[in-house]
Motif scaffolding. Sequence first.
Motif, PDB file in Angstrom:
ATOM      1  N   TYR A 565      43.755  33.346  44.902  1.00 42.40           N
ATOM      2  CA  TYR A 565      43.010  33.943  46.338  1.00 42.40           C
ATOM      3  C   TYR A 565      43.939  34.982  47.060  1.00 42.40           C
ATOM      4  N   ARG A 569      42.646  38.560  47.934  1.00 39.26           N
ATOM      5  CA  ARG A 569      42.637  39.177  49.260  1.00 39.26           C
ATOM      6  C   ARG A 569      43.646  40.533  49.381  1.00 39.26           C
ATOM      7  N   GLN A 572      41.780  43.679  48.574  1.00 40.86           N
ATOM      8  CA  GLN A 572      40.771  43.826  49.475  1.00 40.86           C
ATOM      9  C   GLN A 572      41.337  44.654  50.639  1.00 40.86           C
TER      10      GLN A 572
END
Length: 573
Positions: A565, A569, A572
């Motif tokens: 995760y 992130r 992005q």
Amino acid sequence: MTTTQHSPSDPALPPLRLARERFLTGRPLPDDVPDDVVAAWRRARFFGVPHDLKETTTGPARPHESALLGAARPVLERIAPALGAGGSVLILTDHRLRVLWTGGSTPGLEPCTDLSEQHVGNNSAALAVRTRHRAEVHGPEHFLDRWQDLSAVSVPVLAPESGQVLGTVTVATGLCGGFPPHPGAALAEAAATAVEAALLARSRTAERVLLDAYRRAAQGPDRAVAVLDGRNRLLSAAAERMLSPQALAALERTALAARHKNTPADDAAELPEDAGCTAQMTRVRHEGAVIGVVAVLHPLADAAVPPVPRPSTTTLTGSSIPWRHAVTRALDLAGSREPLLLSGERGTGKTTLARQLPGGSAAWVVDAAEGGQLDRIQTELAQGRPVLLRHAERLTQPAVAALNSLLDTHPDALLLVTYTPGTPPGPCLQRLLDTLAARSVTLPALRERPQDIRELLPALAPRPAPGRAPLTWSLDALRALEQYPWPGNVAELAHVVRTLTEVRRASGPVRRSELPDQVREGPAARHLSAMEHAERTTILDALRRHGGNKARTAAALGIGRATLYRKLRGYQG
């Protein structure tokens, strides 16, 4: 980390001891003996393992050093004091079950150099390698007499990049009754996880060394340099223009051979005769081992660089390495009379590519999403006509079963199949995907080849009306288009271009302010380094293979779910 593969032992071990004695003396076995245990005993007998083996130290010599041992030794030496005195043994093996490291001691378990079934019969380490899960073996489940009062739990150690089994971590103790989980299960899991984390950290260090080697070699915009390690590659713009897919594949084979042979000499790589260039290789070393190669390319004076084959259809325009590889592999596979699977996200161009392959333009098209005439597939194939089956993920279970039966009887069927990964496939569909896996091509998402957007824009734009200039783009608009993640891929980009062409009234290049809101205000993703881009591509490929399931993706990559995760992130922005 891994899921538990429970031992097949019953809560009461004495009946199993009696069954083992009957097996060793050739008498019939009771009906309630677990099949897995009997199969393990029979394998030991087949390998010629004596049940009364006195010395378990026989076997190949322990390797002096390895990447696994180098990463694991500091971890295991920190854990070893927690074993206590004379109560447990901590063991590290490689994938061939050679013992690399041992700590602690327990009565009945003498030092051993090999835990393969060929040498010692059934044991938890061999079971963990075979099943890729945590495994336990208790008392009489072992084949050897000397291990009848031992219990052991083993956890496989998986490679961070590929998910391959590199070895095992085992905790062995005195007999604990055969009730899973073994009391050392948590320790074995923690040790294996820590070893995998150490391997991942070393891998990242090696990637930084490769990146530094690339930066040193690729000084100057016109220098053609490629850095490869068999998994990742860094190419300068000049090298990307110069290398054909066949030449790039030859360099990757050379990089793999250099890593495995670990030889110090530098030499020239053997490229295809029509490569149009030569490659001078320099090995990159880290901590005494070859981790990759730097290839400096020089064009031949009397040969032109071979042109890269390009699809003629505008939707398939692109010159990036991921796209060229996908198209080249599809063309190679389509040259033989066998089924072909084209996989990729929605809108990546699977159907359009299929229609450009040999036989694709004449194929009878059936769409599972529209309830096409699936019963006609066998008839069309029997008549020698190619069939293009779209949206295999939408097939009903009876239709998939019929298709599996068809491929069982006609393995050379002229069948083109498109598949969009999503929800985890059922067993029938998974069998179909496994059947076609060896002849499959995954088309890259548009976000994985943003450098192709500038080539796609003029190809996707409709022909301008008489008296109107073709659509052009400002640099600010191009940057916005290249930074947008394009969840709908090329199909979404084509829709944006068509809409602008139809509704635009202004003259001059398209400005950023004219783009759709989600594109204009999309994530201004930070610039990724070459290594980060390679890591991101690996993660996205794993996500597609596992239908978007992040838990299974993290396990396959050998990282924690929280780490996965965090990385997503970070990509992005």
